[in-house]
Design an enzyme around this catalytic site. Structure first.
Site, PDB file in Angstrom:
ATOM      1  N   HIS A 121     -14.739   1.573  -1.105  1.00 49.51           N
ATOM      2  CA  HIS A 121     -13.656   0.682  -0.682  1.00 49.51           C
ATOM      3  C   HIS A 121     -12.562   1.409   0.090  1.00 49.51           C
ATOM      4  CE1 HIS A 121     -14.837  -2.190  -4.207  1.00 49.51           C
ATOM      5  NE2 HIS A 121     -15.672  -2.262  -3.186  1.00 49.51           N
ATOM      6  N   CYS A 137      -6.857   2.219  13.178  1.00 43.53           N
ATOM      7  CA  CYS A 137      -6.399   1.290  14.199  1.00 43.53           C
ATOM      8  C   CYS A 137      -7.179  -0.020  14.116  1.00 43.53           C
ATOM      9  CB  CYS A 137      -6.595   1.915  15.602  1.00 43.53           C
ATOM     10  SG  CYS A 137      -6.077   0.805  16.920  1.00 43.53           S
ATOM     11  N   ASN A 195     -16.939   1.750 -21.197  1.00 40.67           N
ATOM     12  CA  ASN A 195     -15.914   0.738 -20.944  1.00 40.67           C
ATOM     13  C   ASN A 195     -15.493   0.151 -22.288  1.00 40.67           C
ATOM     14  OD1 ASN A 195     -14.419  -1.575 -20.182  1.00 40.67           O
ATOM     15  ND2 ASN A 195     -15.528  -1.688 -18.239  1.00 40.67           N
ATOM     16  N   GLY A 243     -15.754   2.420 -16.213  1.00 37.26           N
ATOM     17  CA  GLY A 243     -14.473   1.790 -15.917  1.00 37.26           C
ATOM     18  C   GLY A 243     -14.489   0.785 -14.794  1.00 37.26           C
ATOM     19  N   CYS A 272      -3.717   3.433  21.564  1.00 35.52           N
ATOM     20  CA  CYS A 272      -3.829   2.156  22.306  1.00 35.52           C
ATOM     21  C   CYS A 272      -2.701   1.189  21.981  1.00 35.52           C
ATOM     22  CB  CYS A 272      -5.184   1.503  22.010  1.00 35.52           C
ATOM     23  SG  CYS A 272      -5.268   0.774  20.378  1.00 35.52           S
ATOM     24  N   TYR A 300       0.833  -1.214   0.000  1.00 36.37           N
ATOM     25  CA  TYR A 300       0.000   0.000   0.000  1.00 36.37           C
ATOM     26  C   TYR A 300       0.860   1.253   0.000  1.00 36.37           C
ATOM     27  CZ  TYR A 300      -4.225  -2.687   0.163  1.00 36.37           C
ATOM     28  OH  TYR A 300      -5.241  -3.532  -0.203  1.00 36.37           O
ATOM     29  N   GLN A 338     -15.386   2.920  -6.458  1.00 31.45           N
ATOM     30  CA  GLN A 338     -14.708   1.766  -5.859  1.00 31.45           C
ATOM     31  C   GLN A 338     -13.213   2.084  -5.707  1.00 31.45           C
ATOM     32  OE1 GLN A 338     -16.246  -2.154  -7.795  1.00 31.45           O
ATOM     33  NE2 GLN A 338     -16.631  -0.514  -9.278  1.00 31.45           N
ATOM     34  N   ASN A 339     -12.799   3.196  -6.291  1.00 35.05           N
ATOM     35  CA  ASN A 339     -11.379   3.538  -6.311  1.00 35.05           C
ATOM     36  C   ASN A 339     -10.922   4.094  -4.963  1.00 35.05           C
ATOM     37  OD1 ASN A 339     -11.528   2.763  -8.954  1.00 35.05           O
ATOM     38  ND2 ASN A 339     -11.707   4.852  -9.754  1.00 35.05           N
TER      39      ASN A 339
HETATM   40  C1  BV8 Z   1     -17.812  -8.431   1.166  1.00 37.36           C
HETATM   41  C2  BV8 Z   1      -8.951  -3.709  -1.905  1.00 37.36           C
HETATM   42  C3  BV8 Z   1     -18.790  -9.699   2.885  1.00 37.36           C
HETATM   43  C4  BV8 Z   1      -8.673  -2.276  -1.860  1.00 37.36           C
HETATM   44  C5  BV8 Z   1     -10.735  -4.585  -3.218  1.00 37.36           C
HETATM   45  C6  BV8 Z   1     -15.433 -15.564  -2.353  1.00 37.36           C
HETATM   46  C7  BV8 Z   1     -14.519 -15.364  -1.332  1.00 37.36           C
HETATM   47  C8  BV8 Z   1     -14.435 -14.141  -0.646  1.00 37.36           C
HETATM   48  C9  BV8 Z   1     -15.283 -13.084  -0.994  1.00 37.36           C
HETATM   49  C10 BV8 Z   1     -16.178 -13.308  -2.017  1.00 37.36           C
HETATM   50  C11 BV8 Z   1     -16.257 -14.518  -2.697  1.00 37.36           C
HETATM   51  N1  BV8 Z   1     -17.221 -14.414  -3.644  1.00 37.36           N
HETATM   52  C12 BV8 Z   1     -17.760 -13.164  -3.595  1.00 37.36           C
HETATM   53  C13 BV8 Z   1     -17.142 -12.489  -2.605  1.00 37.36           C
HETATM   54  C14 BV8 Z   1     -17.389 -11.117  -2.205  1.00 37.36           C
HETATM   55  C15 BV8 Z   1     -16.243 -10.266  -2.734  1.00 37.36           C
HETATM   56  C16 BV8 Z   1     -16.300 -10.270  -4.246  1.00 37.36           C
HETATM   57  O1  BV8 Z   1     -17.189  -9.659  -4.813  1.00 37.36           O
HETATM   58  N2  BV8 Z   1     -15.352 -10.957  -4.894  1.00 37.36           N
HETATM   59  C17 BV8 Z   1     -15.378 -11.040  -6.343  1.00 37.36           C
HETATM   60  C18 BV8 Z   1     -13.990 -10.785  -6.905  1.00 37.36           C
HETATM   61  C19 BV8 Z   1     -15.922 -12.407  -6.733  1.00 37.36           C
HETATM   62  N3  BV8 Z   1     -16.473  -8.960  -2.200  1.00 37.36           N
HETATM   63  C20 BV8 Z   1     -15.963  -8.658  -0.999  1.00 37.36           C
HETATM   64  O2  BV8 Z   1     -15.228  -9.387  -0.362  1.00 37.36           O
HETATM   65  C21 BV8 Z   1     -16.428  -7.322  -0.439  1.00 37.36           C
HETATM   66  N4  BV8 Z   1     -16.860  -7.541   0.908  1.00 37.36           N
HETATM   67  O3  BV8 Z   1     -18.488  -8.978   0.353  1.00 37.36           O
HETATM   68  O4  BV8 Z   1     -17.882  -8.675   2.491  1.00 37.36           O
HETATM   69  C22 BV8 Z   1     -19.357  -9.238   4.142  1.00 37.36           C
HETATM   70  C23 BV8 Z   1     -20.687  -8.816   4.175  1.00 37.36           C
HETATM   71  C24 BV8 Z   1     -21.201  -8.413   5.375  1.00 37.36           C
HETATM   72  C25 BV8 Z   1     -20.412  -8.417   6.525  1.00 37.36           C
HETATM   73  C26 BV8 Z   1     -19.072  -8.828   6.461  1.00 37.36           C
HETATM   74  C27 BV8 Z   1     -18.532  -9.224   5.265  1.00 37.36           C
HETATM   75  C28 BV8 Z   1     -15.269  -6.326  -0.425  1.00 37.36           C
HETATM   76  C29 BV8 Z   1     -14.952  -5.911  -1.827  1.00 37.36           C
HETATM   77  C30 BV8 Z   1     -13.786  -4.912  -1.807  1.00 37.36           C
HETATM   78  C31 BV8 Z   1     -12.535  -5.654  -2.035  1.00 37.36           C
HETATM   79  N5  BV8 Z   1     -11.435  -4.708  -2.144  1.00 37.36           N
HETATM   80  N6  BV8 Z   1      -9.530  -4.029  -3.195  1.00 37.36           N
HETATM   81  C32 BV8 Z   1      -7.501  -2.035  -2.768  1.00 37.36           C
HETATM   82  O5  BV8 Z   1      -6.436  -2.585  -2.491  1.00 37.36           O
HETATM   83  O6  BV8 Z   1      -7.710  -1.300  -3.743  1.00 37.36           O
HETATM   84  S1  BV8 Z   1     -11.356  -5.148  -4.686  1.00 37.36           S
HETATM   85  C33 BV8 Z   1     -10.744  -4.368  -6.067  1.00 37.36           C
HETATM   86  O7  BV8 Z   1     -11.715  -4.620  -7.085  1.00 37.36           O
HETATM   87  C34 BV8 Z   1     -10.653  -2.862  -5.951  1.00 37.36           C
HETATM   88  O8  BV8 Z   1     -11.097  -2.346  -4.734  1.00 37.36           O
HETATM   89  C35 BV8 Z   1     -11.577  -2.369  -7.050  1.00 37.36           C
HETATM   90  O9  BV8 Z   1     -12.186  -1.217  -6.633  1.00 37.36           O
HETATM   91  C36 BV8 Z   1     -12.541  -3.480  -7.162  1.00 37.36           C
HETATM   92  C37 BV8 Z   1     -13.354  -3.503  -8.427  1.00 37.36           C
HETATM   93  O10 BV8 Z   1     -12.463  -3.561  -9.535  1.00 37.36           O
HETATM   94  P1  BV8 Z   1     -12.694  -2.499 -10.726  1.00 37.36           P
HETATM   95  O11 BV8 Z   1     -12.658  -1.137 -10.148  1.00 37.36           O
HETATM   96  O12 BV8 Z   1     -13.896  -2.877 -11.514  1.00 37.36           O
HETATM   97  O13 BV8 Z   1     -11.368  -2.700 -11.570  1.00 37.36           O
HETATM   98  P2  BV8 Z   1     -11.064  -3.857 -12.633  1.00 37.36           P
HETATM   99  O14 BV8 Z   1      -9.598  -3.836 -12.866  1.00 37.36           O
HETATM  100  O15 BV8 Z   1     -11.725  -5.118 -12.215  1.00 37.36           O
HETATM  101  O16 BV8 Z   1     -11.807  -3.368 -13.964  1.00 37.36           O
HETATM  102  C38 BV8 Z   1     -11.374  -2.178 -14.611  1.00 37.36           C
HETATM  103  C39 BV8 Z   1     -12.327  -1.944 -15.762  1.00 37.36           C
HETATM  104  O17 BV8 Z   1     -11.983  -0.708 -16.385  1.00 37.36           O
HETATM  105  C40 BV8 Z   1     -12.242  -3.010 -16.844  1.00 37.36           C
HETATM  106  O18 BV8 Z   1     -13.560  -3.424 -17.194  1.00 37.36           O
HETATM  107  C41 BV8 Z   1     -11.604  -2.276 -18.041  1.00 37.36           C
HETATM  108  O19 BV8 Z   1     -12.112  -2.729 -19.280  1.00 37.36           O
HETATM  109  C42 BV8 Z   1     -12.033  -0.862 -17.778  1.00 37.36           C
HETATM  110  N7  BV8 Z   1     -11.135   0.157 -18.344  1.00 37.36           N
HETATM  111  C43 BV8 Z   1      -9.788   0.081 -18.535  1.00 37.36           C
HETATM  112  N8  BV8 Z   1      -9.347   1.248 -19.060  1.00 37.36           N
HETATM  113  C44 BV8 Z   1     -10.437   2.066 -19.184  1.00 37.36           C
HETATM  114  C45 BV8 Z   1     -11.567   1.372 -18.734  1.00 37.36           C
HETATM  115  N9  BV8 Z   1     -12.795   1.906 -18.740  1.00 37.36           N
HETATM  116  C46 BV8 Z   1     -12.918   3.167 -19.221  1.00 37.36           C
HETATM  117  N10 BV8 Z   1     -11.881   3.899 -19.665  1.00 37.36           N
HETATM  118  C47 BV8 Z   1     -10.630   3.389 -19.674  1.00 37.36           C
HETATM  119  N11 BV8 Z   1      -9.598   4.116 -20.145  1.00 37.36           N
HETATM  120 ZN    ZN Z   2      -5.944   2.223  18.767  1.00 38.10          ZN
END
Ligand code: BV8
Ligand code: ZN
Length: 245
Positions: A120, A128, A213, A187, A150, A67, A102-103
């Site tokens: 996100h 903490c 997209n 995106g 803490c 990070y 989501q960014n």
């Molecule tokens: C939750 C961290 C439950 C921050 C991210 C199995 C196991 C475990 C979990 C799961 C599972 N199955 C489903 C899940 C849930 C999971 C999930 O959805 N997984 C998916 C992958 C199957 N979700 C979670 O775990 C979420 N939490 O469900 O918790 C819960 C509920 C209640 C109580 C307790 C718990 C949490 C989701 C957040 C995860 N964090 N990252 C970081 O380090 O950044 S995910 C990561 O993907 C990023 O955060 C990002 O924001 C997110 C989405 O990705 P995109 O933004 O769409 O990016 P990507 O690269 O995929 O796509 C880019 C697009 O842009 C492409 O389509 C491309 O064509 C396009 N593009 C490219 N250039 C351009 C363009 N478009 C326009 N113009 C351009 N020039």
């Molecule tokens: Zn603390």
């Protein structure tokens, strides 16, 4: 044959309340890697080793280093015309604009947008693991930072896989989508939940949806208007079309 730009501009001209949902593709043209594109983060790093609570427990210094590198990379990155156009639309007041992102790069804020829901979390935030302490000035953060209140370990202020979103963020996002007369999805691969369910809510409520997209996504065949181009040039074209009307 009406182009995607003409159809999208026609929806925006009659809109009173636009909600925008952005993903990593919104920042790609600022030089921030996406996650799932061929040159994206997940092609070089394993999310299970860097973006989960278990990964952090196992090796906090390694996760902090990832990070820290991403924060450092943001120093050389600027919002592009697309970020600035969305912020200008919010200020112009022609229609009410809410941005749901989501960014974690903070580029919508740096472009001047105010109504931004960060589903996100944000790279420029540490919190903490044991109390409510948070800080957003991370310049002199060490490799394994501790809480001054803490002494527990601090963690990056982003949402990892398996973690719930920030309190209230998703509910507010659902309200913004439900109250909108147009949803603009920019995106995102629409693969990560619950963020990806926002488009499904729009479809269920009959909110006309525009997707910008260059690649196919699970919503590409479901949206009202699909523009298969990059978001910077597309938002410039939309701005030009709106300026003519
Ligand atoms: C939750 C961290 C439950 C921050 C991210 C199995 C196991 C475990 C979990 C799961 C599972 N199955 C489903 C899940 C849930 C999971 C999930 O959805 N997984 C998916 C992958 C199957 N979700 C979670 O775990 C979420 N939490 O469900 O918790 C819960 C509920 C209640 C109580 C307790 C718990 C949490 C989701 C957040 C995860 N964090 N990252 C970081 O380090 O950044 S995910 C990561 O993907 C990023 O955060 C990002 O924001 C997110 C989405 O990705 P995109 O933004 O769409 O990016 P990507 O690269 O995929 O796509 C880019 C697009 O842009 C492409 O389509 C491309 O064509 C396009 N593009 C490219 N250039 C351009 C363009 N478009 C326009 N113009 C351009 N020039
Ligand atoms: Zn603390």
């Amino acid at each position: 044959m009406e182009s995607g730009i003409d159809k999208a501009a026609a929806l925006l001209r009659v809109s009173k309340r636009l909600t925008v949902l952005t993903g990593a593709g919104m920042s790609a043209e600022s030089g921030v890697p996406t996650f799932r594109d061929p040159d994206g983060y997940w092609s070089r790093f394993n999310p299970a080793e860097l973006a989960t609570p278990a990964a952090f427990r196992l090796d906090p210094a390694k996760v902090w280093e990832w990070y820290r590198l991403r924060r450092a990379a943001l120093r050389t990155v600027e919002p592009h015309d697309g970020h600035r156009i969305l912020a200008a639309w919010e200020k112009a007041g022609r229609f009410h604009v809410d941005i749901i992102t989501q960014n974690v790069d903070g580029l919508h804020h740096r472009a001047g947008a105010a109504r931004v829901i960060e589903l996100h979390g944000r790279l420029e935030l540490a919190r903490c693991t044991a109390c409510a302490y948070r800080r957003d000035d991370l310049d002199d953060l060490g490799p394994d930072p501790r809480c001054p209140e803490c002494s527990a370990r601090l963690r990056p202020g982003v949402v990892w896989f398996g973690e719930s979103l920030p309190e209230g963020a998703f509910d507010t996002a659902v309200e913004c989508v439900s109250a909108a007369d147009c949803l603009l999805v920019i995106g995102t691969s629409s693969l990560v939940y619950p963020a990806a369910s926002l488009s499904e809510i729009a479809f269920a409520r009959g909110v006309p949806t525009i997707e910008i997209n260059p690649s196919d996504t699970p919503i590409s065949d479901l949206v009202r208007v699909r523009i298969k181009r990059g978001c910077r040039e597309t938002l410039l074209s939309l701005e030009a079309a709106l300026a003519k009307s």
